[in-house]
Design a protein around this motif. Structure first.
Motif, short mmCIF file in Angstrom:
data_model
loop_
_atom_site.label_atom_id
_atom_site.label_comp_id
_atom_site.label_asym_id
_atom_site.label_seq_id
_atom_site.Cartn_x
_atom_site.Cartn_y
_atom_site.Cartn_z
N GLU A 30 1.00 -1.83 0.40
CA GLU A 30 0.17 0.04 0.46
C GLU A 30 1.22 1.16 -0.13
O GLU A 30 2.18 1.65 0.40
N ASN A 31 0.66 2.37 -0.89
CA ASN A 31 0.88 3.21 -0.21
C ASN A 31 2.63 3.50 -1.66
O ASN A 31 2.97 4.11 -0.71
N SER A 32 2.20 2.84 -2.52
CA SER A 32 3.73 2.73 -3.42
C SER A 32 4.05 3.29 -4.01
O SER A 32 2.11 3.97 -4.76
N ILE A 33 4.20 4.26 -5.00
CA ILE A 33 4.22 5.05 -5.76
C ILE A 33 3.75 3.95 -7.00
O ILE A 33 2.95 4.91 -7.91
N LEU A 34 4.16 3.12 -7.47
CA LEU A 34 3.90 1.95 -8.85
C LEU A 34 1.92 1.87 -8.20
O LEU A 34 1.03 1.35 -9.14
N TRP B 280 7.73 9.88 -6.03
CA TRP B 280 8.70 9.18 -5.70
C TRP B 280 8.77 10.70 -4.18
O TRP B 280 8.92 10.02 -3.09
N MET B 281 9.22 12.05 -4.78
CA MET B 281 9.10 12.60 -3.77
C MET B 281 8.42 12.78 -2.63
O MET B 281 8.81 12.94 -1.03
N ASN B 282 6.65 12.71 -3.07
CA ASN B 282 5.68 12.46 -2.49
C ASN B 282 6.03 11.51 -1.56
O ASN B 282 5.71 11.54 -0.25
N SER B 283 6.51 10.21 -1.26
CA SER B 283 6.74 9.49 -1.22
C SER B 283 7.38 8.96 0.16
O SER B 283 7.23 8.59 0.95
N VAL B 284 8.45 9.55 -0.22
CA VAL B 284 9.55 9.33 0.61
C VAL B 284 10.11 11.06 1.70
O VAL B 284 10.45 10.88 2.46
N GLY B 285 8.20 12.15 1.27
CA GLY B 285 8.93 12.86 2.75
C GLY B 285 9.35 14.10 2.34
O GLY B 285 9.59 14.71 3.17
N ILE B 286 9.78 14.14 0.24
CA ILE B 286 10.24 15.58 0.52
C ILE B 286 9.74 16.31 0.44
O ILE B 286 9.25 17.92 0.36
N ILE B 287 8.34 15.70 -0.52
CA ILE B 287 7.09 17.02 -0.56
C ILE B 287 5.92 17.29 0.18
O ILE B 287 5.61 16.19 0.52
#
Length: 130
Positions: free
Chosen positions: A61-65, A123-130
């Motif tokens: 869940e909550n993965s980019i793909l 990707w940036m959203n997933s890793v908490g950058i944005i």
């Protein structure tokens, strides 16, 4: 499982179009950390999408793909990790979908979801950058 000779992209897509369903398993493993699980993107994903066949995906869940595939509504996503739950989910999916081609998304619409900027932002959203 049948092993085929090496194929170019066009041959691969034509081969995939002959399948009733396609399976795209995610590489869940204890060796992957949370960021890797969220951001992994199997290289054959686009080939599977271009084949326009029903895709059964095993993804966290909550993965980019997972997020991108949910947007285009062309894949059946399973978030389970237990074998019996995966089996039951696949069984339910296979009994509820027809093995037909998906014609709802044009090639250009499909590609736009996987543009560099869209994938980068996800990707940036997933890793908490944005």
């Amino acid at each position: 499982v049948k092993v085929e000779e090496r194929m170019n992209d066009e041959e691969l897509i034509a081969f995939l179009q002959g399948a009733k369903y396609l399976l795209l398993p995610h590489g869940w493993s204890n060796s992957l950390n949370e960021i890797e699980n969220k951001t992994i993107f199997p290289t054959k994903t686009l080939d599977y999408l271009f084949a326009k066949r029903p895709i059964i995906c095993l993804l966290p869940e909550n993965s980019i793909l997972s997020d991108l595939l949910n947007k285009i509504e062309i894949a059946h996503i399973i978030h389970e990790t237990e074998i019996s739950s995966i089996y039951n989910s696949v069984k339910t999916i296979l009994s509820s979908i027809e093995p037909t081609t998906y014609e709802t998304q044009s090639y250009h619409e499909l590609i736009s979801y996987f543009s560099a900027s869209n994938v980068k932002n996800s990707w940036m959203n997933s890793v908490g950058i944005i």
